[in-house]
Design an enzyme around this catalytic site. Structure first.
Site, PDB file in Angstrom:
ATOM      1  CG  ASP B 174      37.524  38.575  35.133  1.00 38.10           C
ATOM      2  OD1 ASP B 174      37.440  39.767  34.559  1.00 38.10           O
ATOM      3  OD2 ASP B 174      38.838  38.253  34.657  1.00 38.10           O
ATOM      4  CG  HIS B 236      38.432  45.108  38.935  1.00 36.67           C
ATOM      5  ND1 HIS B 236      37.176  45.983  39.232  1.00 36.67           N
ATOM      6  CD2 HIS B 236      38.255  45.032  37.578  1.00 36.67           C
ATOM      7  CE1 HIS B 236      36.708  46.447  38.314  1.00 36.67           C
ATOM      8  NE2 HIS B 236      37.288  46.001  37.389  1.00 36.67           N
ATOM      9  CG  HIS B 287      43.466  40.229  35.062  1.00 40.37           C
ATOM     10  ND1 HIS B 287      42.235  39.637  35.262  1.00 40.37           N
ATOM     11  CD2 HIS B 287      42.907  41.360  34.708  1.00 40.37           C
ATOM     12  CE1 HIS B 287      41.138  40.255  35.358  1.00 40.37           C
ATOM     13  NE2 HIS B 287      41.391  41.339  34.803  1.00 40.37           N
ATOM     14  CG  HIS B 466      41.073  42.430  31.515  1.00 42.20           C
ATOM     15  ND1 HIS B 466      40.475  43.291  32.450  1.00 42.20           N
ATOM     16  CD2 HIS B 466      41.488  43.370  30.462  1.00 42.20           C
ATOM     17  CE1 HIS B 466      40.879  44.596  32.168  1.00 42.20           C
ATOM     18  NE2 HIS B 466      41.593  44.694  31.019  1.00 42.20           N
ATOM     19  CD  GLU B 681      22.154  62.130  56.374  1.00 43.06           C
ATOM     20  OE1 GLU B 681      22.089  63.456  55.994  1.00 43.06           O
ATOM     21  OE2 GLU B 681      21.880  61.594  57.218  1.00 43.06           O
TER      22      GLU B 681
END
Lengths: 233, 714
Positions: B174, B236, B287, B466, B681
């Site tokens: 990763d 991801h 992964h 991972h 905001e």
């Protein structure tokens, strides 16, 4: 197959990361006598291969259970047991109530005790498996022994002034500091000698690189302040 | 050695002194180690709790899809829009939408220029540019992504690498947007070249701030050295995850005009990433991990690009689905999918959680929570219906499977499970294979599962990533599984090493003590945040131990109560000194402790509103919801949408907020310009946007949050 997999030196235990692990862990220096310190050979620490770290954490239940079972009796004992179990579980990577025998020292010490290495070995003898060494210590055995240790207040902490006197005793010239060589000599050749790693770490914290000395008074105050007072009373 | 009597005294004294010092020092080190472990625990438990949240969020949406009866068609559209976040793009449409050729690169642009086919010089120019913090022009980014996608499409699901051809194969874990670590790896290990193969094992993006730069560099090398560079997909590499964990935000911030296009392209690149790499037919690199049902043959054959996001669980009623097929393909297709399945049967009702056992029985309670979550997840899995292959014209291979009588008869669901397992699973020390309820996806697999799969496919060894490891790597399962993690300092400076990492300059000058303190600080900050976010629940829990209403409880009860609320499995008694500062005879005044926590969080006015607390606790969920609503990533959602979002949110979270309440909320933050809400905001008003520097606190006096607090403060 020549796949060169990614690696870097293994963290704090440099140089040992890739040794093949024996099937059975060796007992920590079986040659360690129970007599007075000094007879322990230098570098008595166990050959350090990488310790197991297990899979991600699972829910901890043991402390909860202790609460349910141990209640009603001596509240203080129950509380002590809970603390011990918590500390134990931090090192219990597989969540099966066992820890690597090499971590017992850390556990005992983080509970507020200051045993010497020899005293630690004595304690280990009480909690390890008698039949054959598996390299693991089970909570069942550890808990009663440790509870007694805490109730008896064995291995009491070292007061700051006693520590200061100890440093002063090594400081032949009474100049308020020890040279790097002096310190290294004392720590690695006398008493219960430090490993190279331990020596390095102590130096990294306390050595003034410009003068190559350790001003022990300052060193002590720096180290002691950092410890929160949470010893079981 | 001099053994004169005087010296002997000294020797013996010196000896004793040495023992004393050593004894003391070893204790100090042990304490440090304990602190280190505890800190690690804190980070891990919070991280996993967060991931679980993500899954729950999706469960929530799936539930809505089935059971929410919209009172108007507008509302129905609103909800369904949340799910169809990938518009059905065919190849040509994609090219058109993400067109880059019409983009002009102005003369004022000083960054690197790319031309295709790429050459090694382009790679070096890029590396140099990124070191100088330059940005690649959007045109080149899109061009690169297009070319990458073209290349990836021809690759099989499982890449093959052989050490006959390149002398070295290096596997990286990763990276998570940490460009400096990639630079370090290249520096120490060398750049990819015909004699130096690389396998990058997923999770290139999210969390770190330079995910896009990493992607650009990896894709560039991929195109220059297609035989030597191999990329695996990680969990991801998934746009749903990117919405939450920072990558989407990063892209939009860096490319304000073209960010949407870039994200869209990336979505269509990620789904084409191969799933696994096989080295010399002996070492499998994936992964996450495996499960006991992992089937490499199936993995090789499925259409991996169908799974744009592995996390999306949605259900469509039969009729909707047919309609969609017609719309997309413009012709009547068979209702059954290529695998020959019948249409989905009608759905079982979502399992209602049974009455929770009382919190006093913690074990029971934890078990119940775990079970309930598991049920929810399972139910959603049964619902899962993977999106139609909207994005592609049928390729040759898919046409073949349509007509091939010997086509494998596995279901979409089984395909999905295969991929989910590969990308999300973790090894465990115990034997067996069970649901990974902590992450909410994939499995925990034991050494027996590893052994079985290795034997079945005649493999020697498994490499996966991972999971963050303190030393950057870790063996398990009798050294048959290696975890590699390359993003150093993943949680905080000093928290862990990457597998290629050697202490960078800054950390090297820190002693171990300093490193640990720093990491600890960060961990405890995060923990205190969590405690604050559960203030009301904590008060109830404390009160249960304070029947006489003295306002005080024992420290022991404090520890029990906190665990019963947070469920993090942490050693609270060990952590207590860092969390609770003042006690009297072992008793804690809990109200003032909680007030202190609140003050820390806000550093100004005390917050009494439970609403604020709920928002705070769920802020990352909130943020994710908002980003999903804002499909075009413009940063604006309409007032209508905002209103509806709030209604959904509050019904799910059991907050009572009338319409007037919402209006007040909105008015106080000065929205309603053109009926649009700049939700950045809004988030900022609650300080939901994470700040890396606390200097902002000083600028706070007229901060909207103050006005807001006074509105809600009653």
């Amino acid at each position: 197959m020549k796949a060169a997999t990614a690696r870097q030196g293994g963290g704090r235990r440099d140089g040992c990361a890739w040794q093949p692990r024996p099937g059975r862990r060796p007992r920590p220096s079986a040659a360690a006598p129970r007599g007075p310190p000094g007879t322990v050979p230098p570098g008595a620490a166990v050959e350090r291969g990488p310790l197991r770290h297990g899979s991600p954490w699972r829910r901890r239940g043991a402390a909860a259970m202790a609460e349910q079972e141990g209640n009603g009796e001596d509240g203080a004992v129950a509380e002590i047991e809970k603390k011990i179990i918590e500390a134990f579980e931090v090192f219990d990577h597989e969540c099966n109530k066992t820890v690597d025998v090499r971590e017992i020292g850390s556990i005992v010490r983080s509970l507020g005790c200051f045993p010497t290495e020899a005293e630690l070995h004595e304690l280990l003898a009480k909690v390890e498996e008698e039949e054959e060494p598996t390299g693991y210590v089970h909570l069942e055995k550890f808990l009663p022994v440790m509870t007694k240790v805490l109730l008896d207040r064995s291995y009491r902490p070292i007061p700051e002034d006693v520590l200061l006197h100890a440093f002063e005793a090594l400081d032949e010239n009474k100049c308020g500091y020890l040279t790097k060589d002096e310190l290294v000599k004392h720590m690695t050749e006398e008493g219960e000698p430090f490993t190279e790693e331990e020596m390095e770490e102590m130096l990294s914290n306390g050595l003034d690189p410009e003068t190559n000395t350790v001003h022990y008074r300052d060193y002590i105050s720096m180290m002691i302040v950092e410890e929160p007072e949470d010893l079981p009373q | 050695q001099d053994h004169s009597p005087g010296c002997f005294c000294f020797c013996s004294l010196a000896f004793k002194a040495a023992v004393l010092i050593q004894r003391w020092y070893r204790r100090y080190v042990a304490r440090l180690e304990m602190r280190r472990r505890c800190t690690w625990r804190i980070f891990q438990s919070i991280e996993y709790a967060c991931e679980q949240d993500q899954i729950k969020l999706h469960n929530f949406f799936s539930y809505l899809m089935d059971h929410f009866t919209p009172s108007s068609s507008k509302e129905r559209d609103f909800i369904s829009r949340m799910f169809i976040s990938g518009e059905s793009f065919k190849e040509a449409e994609l090219e058109k939408y993400c067109d880059y050729e019409s983009m002009e690169v102005p003369d004022s642009y000083t960054g690197p220029h790319l031309s295709f086919p790429l050459l090694p010089d382009h790679a070096t120019a890029l590396l140099e540019a990124f070191k100088q913090k330059q940005q690649l022009h959007a045109r080149y980014v899109l061009n690169l992504l297009h070319e990458t996608r073209k290349h990836l499409k021809q690759l099989p699901n499982i890449s093959h690498v052989s050490t006959c051809y390149s002398e070295e194969v290096t596997v990286c874990g990763d990276l998570h947007g940490q460009l400096d670590d990639l630079f370090l790896i290249f520096y120490k290990n060398g750049l990819p070249s015909p004699s130096k193969s690389y396998v990058f094992n997923g999770d290139f993006v999210d969390r770190g701030k330079q995910s896009l730069e990493i992607l650009i560099i990896l894709f560039t090398f991929l195109l220059i050295y297609p035989k030597e560079v191999h990329l695996n997909r990680g969990n991801h590499e998934d746009h749903m995850v990117n919405l939450r964990y920072g990558f989407a935000k990063e892209v939009m911030q860096k490319y304000k005009v073209h960010g949407k296009k870039i994200l869209k392209m990336i979505q269509n690149v990620f789904c084409w990433l191969p799933l696994a790499t096989l080295i010399d037919q002996k070492v499998l690199v994936i992964h996450g991990g495996i499960s006991d049902t992992t089937d490499l043959d199936m993995l090789e054959k499925i259409q991996r690009n169908k799974f744009i996001s592995v996390l999306r669980g949605k259900k469509r009623k039969e009729s909707n689905r047919n309609v969609e097929i017609q719309e997309v393909n413009g012709e009547k297709n068979a209702e059954a999918d290529p695998a020959g399945n019948e249409a989905l049967p009608s759905l079982p009702l979502q399992p209602r959680p049974a009455q929770a056992p009382s919190m006093a029985n913690r074990l029971e309670f934890s078990r119940w929570v775990r079970q309930t979550v598991q049920e929810q997840i399972e139910w959603c899995r049964r619902l899962v219906d993977i999106s139609e292959s909207e994005d592609e014209e049928p390729t040759y291979s898919s046409m073949v499977s349509l007509t091939d009588l010997d086509a494998p008869c596995w279901t979409r669901q089984e395909e999905w499970k295969q991929i989910l397992d590969i990308l999300w699973s973790d090894p465990m020390p115990q034997e067996g294979c069970r649901e990974n309820t902590v992450r909410g996806g994939g499995c925990y697999f034991g050494p027996d599962v590893t052994a079985k799969i290795l034997e079945k496919y005649n493999l020697q060894f498994l490499i996966r990533s991972h999971e963050c490891k303190q030393e950057g790597y870790e063996f398990c399962h009798n050294r048959k599984v290696l975890t590699i993690f390359s993003a150093s300092n993943y949680y905080e400076i000093g928290s862990n090493r990457g597998a290629y990492y050697q202490a960078n300059k800054a950390a090297h000058t820190l002693t171990m003590t300093q490193r640990i303190s720093r990491v600890e600080e960060s961990a405890f900050r995060a923990l205190r945040e969590k405690l604050f976010a559960h203030t009301s629940a904590l008060i109830s829990a404390f009160k249960a131990y304070d029947k006489d209403n003295t306002g005080r409880i024992t420290l022991s009860n404090w520890a029990t109560a906190v665990e019963s609320v947070l469920h993090l499995g942490l050693p609270w008694r060990m952590l207590r000194p860092q969390l609770v500062r003042t006690t009297e005879d072992g008793m804690l005044e809990y109200k003032s402790w909680l007030d202190d926590l609140a003050m820390e969080q806000r550093s100004q006015e005390r917050i009494q509103s439970s609403l604020l607390e709920v928002i705070y606790r769920n802020r990352s969920n909130l943020e994710t919801i908002f980003r999903i609503i804002d499909r075009d990533h413009s940063g604006l959602i309409s007032f209508e949408e905002f209103h509806q979002t709030w209604k959904l949110f509050s019904s799910h979270m059991n907050i009572e907020l009338t319409d007037d309440g919402i209006n007040d909320l909105v008015r106080s933050i000065d929205f309603n310009k053109d009926g649009n809400i700049d939700f950045n905001e809004f988030l900022e008003a609650f300080r939901l946007v994470k700040q890396t520097h606390t200097t902002a606190k000083a600028e706070n006096r007229d901060h909207p949050s103050q006005q807001l607090c006074s509105v809600l403060g009653r």
